[in-house]
Write an enzyme that holds these catalytic residues in place. Structure first.
Site, PDB file in Angstrom:
ATOM      1  N   GLY A  30       0.805  -1.209   0.000  1.00 41.10           N
ATOM      2  CA  GLY A  30       0.000   0.000   0.000  1.00 41.10           C
ATOM      3  C   GLY A  30       0.838   1.258   0.000  1.00 41.10           C
ATOM      4  O   GLY A  30       2.032   1.214  -0.326  1.00 41.10           O
ATOM      5  N   HIS A  36       4.808   2.112  -7.798  1.00 38.25           N
ATOM      6  CA  HIS A  36       3.801   1.048  -7.856  1.00 38.25           C
ATOM      7  C   HIS A  36       2.902   1.222  -9.081  1.00 38.25           C
ATOM      8  O   HIS A  36       2.576   0.253  -9.766  1.00 38.25           O
ATOM      9  CB  HIS A  36       2.887   1.105  -6.626  1.00 38.25           C
ATOM     10  CG  HIS A  36       3.566   0.923  -5.313  1.00 38.25           C
ATOM     11  ND1 HIS A  36       3.679   1.933  -4.395  1.00 38.25           N
ATOM     12  CD2 HIS A  36       4.169  -0.159  -4.766  1.00 38.25           C
ATOM     13  CE1 HIS A  36       4.298   1.483  -3.319  1.00 38.25           C
ATOM     14  NE2 HIS A  36       4.628   0.222  -3.520  1.00 38.25           N
ATOM     15  N   GLN A  60       7.435  -9.690   7.786  1.00 36.41           N
ATOM     16  CA  GLN A  60       8.699  -9.233   7.196  1.00 36.41           C
ATOM     17  C   GLN A  60       9.294  -8.054   7.951  1.00 36.41           C
ATOM     18  O   GLN A  60      10.284  -7.483   7.519  1.00 36.41           O
ATOM     19  CB  GLN A  60       8.540  -8.935   5.708  1.00 36.41           C
ATOM     20  CG  GLN A  60       7.663  -7.739   5.372  1.00 36.41           C
ATOM     21  CD  GLN A  60       7.395  -7.636   3.875  1.00 36.41           C
ATOM     22  OE1 GLN A  60       6.606  -8.387   3.340  1.00 36.41           O
ATOM     23  NE2 GLN A  60       8.047  -6.707   3.200  1.00 36.41           N
ATOM     24  N   SER A 185       7.620   4.491  -0.198  1.00 37.04           N
ATOM     25  CA  SER A 185       6.578   4.896   0.760  1.00 37.04           C
ATOM     26  C   SER A 185       7.219   5.546   1.973  1.00 37.04           C
ATOM     27  O   SER A 185       6.608   6.365   2.650  1.00 37.04           O
ATOM     28  CB  SER A 185       5.775   3.677   1.206  1.00 37.04           C
ATOM     29  OG  SER A 185       5.406   2.937   0.085  1.00 37.04           O
TER      30      SER A 185
HETATM   31  O1  PAF Z   1       7.951  -4.836  -1.705  1.00 33.81           O
HETATM   32  C1  PAF Z   1       6.961  -4.907  -0.943  1.00 33.81           C
HETATM   33  O2  PAF Z   1       6.135  -3.994  -0.843  1.00 33.81           O
HETATM   34  C2  PAF Z   1       6.766  -6.170  -0.110  1.00 33.81           C
HETATM   35  O3  PAF Z   1       7.976  -6.694   0.324  1.00 33.81           O
HETATM   36  C3  PAF Z   1       5.900  -7.246  -0.813  1.00 33.81           C
HETATM   37  C4  PAF Z   1       6.581  -7.754  -2.072  1.00 33.81           C
HETATM   38  C5  PAF Z   1       4.537  -6.665  -1.171  1.00 33.81           C
HETATM   39  C6  PAF Z   1       5.682  -8.439   0.120  1.00 33.81           C
HETATM   40  O4  PAF Z   1       5.015  -8.058   1.288  1.00 33.81           O
END
Ligand code: PAF
Length: 269
Positions: A30, A36, A60, A185
């Protein structure tokens, strides 16, 4: 009836969708920006259906502070994604993705060592696991990732190949501000002064590329530029190979914000 005994023969024997049937997945956390959106547009130019996932993946993040500070703005993101060509936005909640009793992980190895993997222990385990889950849930033909997170693309590419995941990895170029700062972001967290100083990161990488082109040490040249700002906390400047490209990668903290970036060394030649 056919008997096939290799993965290549198996692929050839299975019916593949036509171009008009392709589903593209753009996995995101997001807080969508032009980086993106350029991936969503690329996906839309290649696939008839584009799914954008928006999920701030808790597994993560090693620091709860970082996870809590991650910006969340689903309504705005959904509008931006739709305008860029997304047909579906998948925004699950953490309980759906990791219900009680969840215990199976994808554990990347060599590709996840060093650089981000060293600074953020467990990060790529979370990334690889959530990506595999998203691939299984959405069943995309193509998945779109940005070069900015180069080591992430290497980890995901390795997983796709090692686990025979039926998805093609597609990579989009890093989108930059006019002064060279890679869109992220996290940039929104920089104060005006920090934002101005942040341009030293692409400047340092460019200096590294120029040194490499002159057969000098890229890492040392980049570090020399970063040393000009003693308030920066440099985590690493390292070379790595991803998808056959040699890259110069760096990570640093400006105040409480962590930024990463990379450039392809061979572009300087
Ligand atoms: O790059 C990201 O935004 C994240 O690491 C991903 C690939 C959406 C996995 O949560």
């Amino acid at each position: 009836m056919k008997i096939v005994s290799s993965t290549i023969e198996l692929n050839a024997a299975l019916e593949r969708p036509t171009l008009a049937d392709l589903t593209g997945l753009v996995p995101t956390m997001g807080s969508l920006h032009e980086g993106h959106l350029s991936l969503i547009r690329l996906a839309r130019s290649e696939c008839s259906r584009v799914v954008v996932s928006i999920f701030v993946n808790p597994t993560q993040f090693s620091e709860t502070r970082d996870l809590d500070a991650y910006p969340r703005q689903l309504e705005r993101d959904a509008e931006l994604a739709a305008d860029a060509g997304a047909g579906v936005v998948f925004a699950p909640n953490a309980e759906d993705m990791y219900p009680d009793g969840f215990e199976t992980w994808v554990e990347p190895s060599e590709t996840a060592k060093g650089l981000e993997g060293k600074m953020r222990p467990g990060h790529f385990r979370g990334v690889a696991t959530v990506c595999l889950k998203l691939f299984n849930l959405v069943a995309p033909h193509r998945a779109y990732f940005g070069w900015k997170d180069a080591q992430q693309t290497a980890v995901v590419g390795r997983m796709i190949s090692d686990l025979n995941v039926q998805v093609t990895l597609r990579l989009g170029e890093t989108v930059r501000e006019p002064d060279g700062l890679a869109l992220s972001s996290r940039n929104a967290r920089l104060s005006a002064d920090e934002r101005d100083r942040a341009k030293v990161l692409p400047q340092a990488l460019r200096a590294g590329l120029a040194a490499h082109a002159a057969h000098q040490n890229a890492k040392e040249a980049a570090l020399a530029v970063l040393a000009d700002d003693p308030q920066l906390e440099v985590e690493y400047v390292e070379e790595m190979t991803a998808h056959g490209h040699r890259l110069l990668c760096a990570a640093l903290h400006i105040g409480t914000t962590r930024l990463i970036d990379n450039m392809r060394l061979e572009e300087s030649t």
